[in-house]
Scaffold this motif. Structure first.
Motif, PDB file in Angstrom:
ATOM      1  N   GLN A   1      24.308  40.568  23.461  1.00  0.00           N
ATOM      2  CA  GLN A   1      25.099  40.125  24.579  1.00  0.00           C
ATOM      3  C   GLN A   1      26.019  40.952  25.254  1.00  0.00           C
ATOM      4  O   GLN A   1      26.740  41.616  24.758  1.00  0.00           O
ATOM      5  N   VAL A   2      25.913  41.069  26.674  1.00  0.00           N
ATOM      6  CA  VAL A   2      26.799  41.970  27.333  1.00  0.00           C
ATOM      7  C   VAL A   2      28.029  41.584  27.453  1.00  0.00           C
ATOM      8  O   VAL A   2      28.591  40.424  27.650  1.00  0.00           O
ATOM      9  N   GLN A   3      29.048  42.319  26.929  1.00  0.00           N
ATOM     10  CA  GLN A   3      30.466  42.130  27.360  1.00  0.00           C
ATOM     11  C   GLN A   3      31.200  43.270  28.054  1.00  0.00           C
ATOM     12  O   GLN A   3      30.788  44.463  27.830  1.00  0.00           O
ATOM     13  N   LEU A   4      31.977  42.553  29.066  1.00  0.00           N
ATOM     14  CA  LEU A   4      32.515  43.823  29.897  1.00  0.00           C
ATOM     15  C   LEU A   4      34.254  43.599  29.956  1.00  0.00           C
ATOM     16  O   LEU A   4      34.638  42.153  29.966  1.00  0.00           O
ATOM     17  N   VAL A   5      34.746  44.411  29.550  1.00  0.00           N
ATOM     18  CA  VAL A   5      36.383  43.980  29.334  1.00  0.00           C
ATOM     19  C   VAL A   5      37.008  45.208  30.134  1.00  0.00           C
ATOM     20  O   VAL A   5      37.023  46.505  29.853  1.00  0.00           O
ATOM     21  N   GLU A   6      37.983  44.611  31.098  1.00  0.00           N
ATOM     22  CA  GLU A   6      38.667  45.265  32.256  1.00  0.00           C
ATOM     23  C   GLU A   6      40.258  45.717  31.443  1.00  0.00           C
ATOM     24  O   GLU A   6      40.628  44.928  30.544  1.00  0.00           O
ATOM     25  N   ALA A  97      31.588  44.190  36.895  1.00  0.00           N
ATOM     26  CA  ALA A  97      30.237  43.480  36.962  1.00  0.00           C
ATOM     27  C   ALA A  97      29.114  44.282  36.783  1.00  0.00           C
ATOM     28  O   ALA A  97      29.131  45.595  36.921  1.00  0.00           O
ATOM     29  N   ALA A  98      27.848  43.686  36.363  1.00  0.00           N
ATOM     30  CA  ALA A  98      26.936  44.548  35.747  1.00  0.00           C
ATOM     31  C   ALA A  98      25.513  43.699  36.320  1.00  0.00           C
ATOM     32  O   ALA A  98      25.625  42.606  36.195  1.00  0.00           O
ATOM     33  N   ARG A  99      24.572  44.493  36.621  1.00  0.00           N
ATOM     34  CA  ARG A  99      23.175  44.189  36.594  1.00  0.00           C
ATOM     35  C   ARG A  99      22.214  45.332  36.314  1.00  0.00           C
ATOM     36  O   ARG A  99      22.371  46.478  36.363  1.00  0.00           O
ATOM     37  N   SER A 100      20.889  44.857  35.875  1.00  0.00           N
ATOM     38  CA  SER A 100      20.074  45.626  35.618  1.00  0.00           C
ATOM     39  C   SER A 100      19.468  46.173  36.641  1.00  0.00           C
ATOM     40  O   SER A 100      19.392  45.423  37.958  1.00  0.00           O
ATOM     41  N   ARG A 108      27.525  40.015  45.529  1.00  0.00           N
ATOM     42  CA  ARG A 108      28.123  39.117  44.256  1.00  0.00           C
ATOM     43  C   ARG A 108      27.104  38.535  43.439  1.00  0.00           C
ATOM     44  O   ARG A 108      26.921  38.668  42.158  1.00  0.00           O
ATOM     45  N   SER A 109      26.295  38.016  44.077  1.00  0.00           N
ATOM     46  CA  SER A 109      24.902  37.077  43.475  1.00  0.00           C
ATOM     47  C   SER A 109      24.253  38.007  42.599  1.00  0.00           C
ATOM     48  O   SER A 109      23.387  37.476  41.916  1.00  0.00           O
ATOM     49  N   MET A 110      24.007  39.367  43.154  1.00  0.00           N
ATOM     50  CA  MET A 110      22.997  40.298  42.264  1.00  0.00           C
ATOM     51  C   MET A 110      23.665  40.675  41.046  1.00  0.00           C
ATOM     52  O   MET A 110      22.883  41.202  40.285  1.00  0.00           O
ATOM     53  N   TYR A 111      24.828  40.525  40.643  1.00  0.00           N
ATOM     54  CA  TYR A 111      25.447  40.667  39.500  1.00  0.00           C
ATOM     55  C   TYR A 111      25.319  39.829  38.401  1.00  0.00           C
ATOM     56  O   TYR A 111      25.781  38.478  38.609  1.00  0.00           O
ATOM     57  N   ASN A 112      24.902  39.885  37.057  1.00  0.00           N
ATOM     58  CA  ASN A 112      24.481  38.996  36.187  1.00  0.00           C
ATOM     59  C   ASN A 112      25.640  38.916  35.040  1.00  0.00           C
ATOM     60  O   ASN A 112      25.794  37.726  34.655  1.00  0.00           O
ATOM     61  N   TYR A 113      26.374  39.929  35.139  1.00  0.00           N
ATOM     62  CA  TYR A 113      27.431  39.870  33.783  1.00  0.00           C
ATOM     63  C   TYR A 113      28.821  40.168  34.705  1.00  0.00           C
ATOM     64  O   TYR A 113      28.799  41.125  35.388  1.00  0.00           O
ATOM     65  N   TRP A 114      29.876  39.591  34.104  1.00  0.00           N
ATOM     66  CA  TRP A 114      31.225  39.735  34.472  1.00  0.00           C
ATOM     67  C   TRP A 114      32.259  39.699  33.681  1.00  0.00           C
ATOM     68  O   TRP A 114      32.292  39.326  32.588  1.00  0.00           O
TER      69      TRP A 114
END
Length: 124
Positions: A1-6, A97-100, A108-114
């Motif tokens: 699972q993708v995790q993004l931590v700012e 945010a991240a997108r493949s 904004r809608s293009m990105y899957n992970y936040w």
């Protein structure tokens, strides 16, 4: 699972600099695009900058061109947003945010992970 931590947000004065970091985990990100968005109180979340991890291509919002720089550290799976000459209107919560894929999109809608966001406050 993708995790993004700012991290890296804070309170600064107009004209100061700040560097935000986004630590990414859970995937191999070589074919991902990483983006930074921001949301001020009462406003829509807006695109700030994005970078393709595969070829390094970048995109910026007009409002930050020449002041902000997005970059990656592949060894650390981390994306940075260097913000210089900060203005009061840069005050917002900043989201990673991240997108493949390889396309450096601004929608904004293009990105899957936040990520959860980090507050940046610029006092004038």
């Amino acid at each position: 699972q993708v995790q993004l931590v700012e991290s890296g947000g804070g309170l600064v004065q107009a004209g100061d600099s700040l560097r935000l970091s986004c630590a990414a985990s859970g995937r191999t990100f070589s074919r991902y695009v990483m983006g930074w968005f921001r949301q001020a109180p009462g406003k829509e979340r807006e695109f700030v900058a994005a970078i393709s991890w595969s070829d390094g291509s970048t995109g910026y919002a007009d409002s930050v061109k020449g002041r902000f720089t997005i970059s990656t550290d592949n060894a650390k799976n981390t994306v940075y947003l260097q913000m210089n000459s900060l203005k009061s209107e840069d005050t917002a919560v900043y989201f990673c945010a991240a997108r493949s894929g390889n396309y450096v999109g601004t929608g904004r809608s293009m990105y899957n992970y936040w990520g959860q966001g980090t507050q940046v406050t610029v006092s004038s």
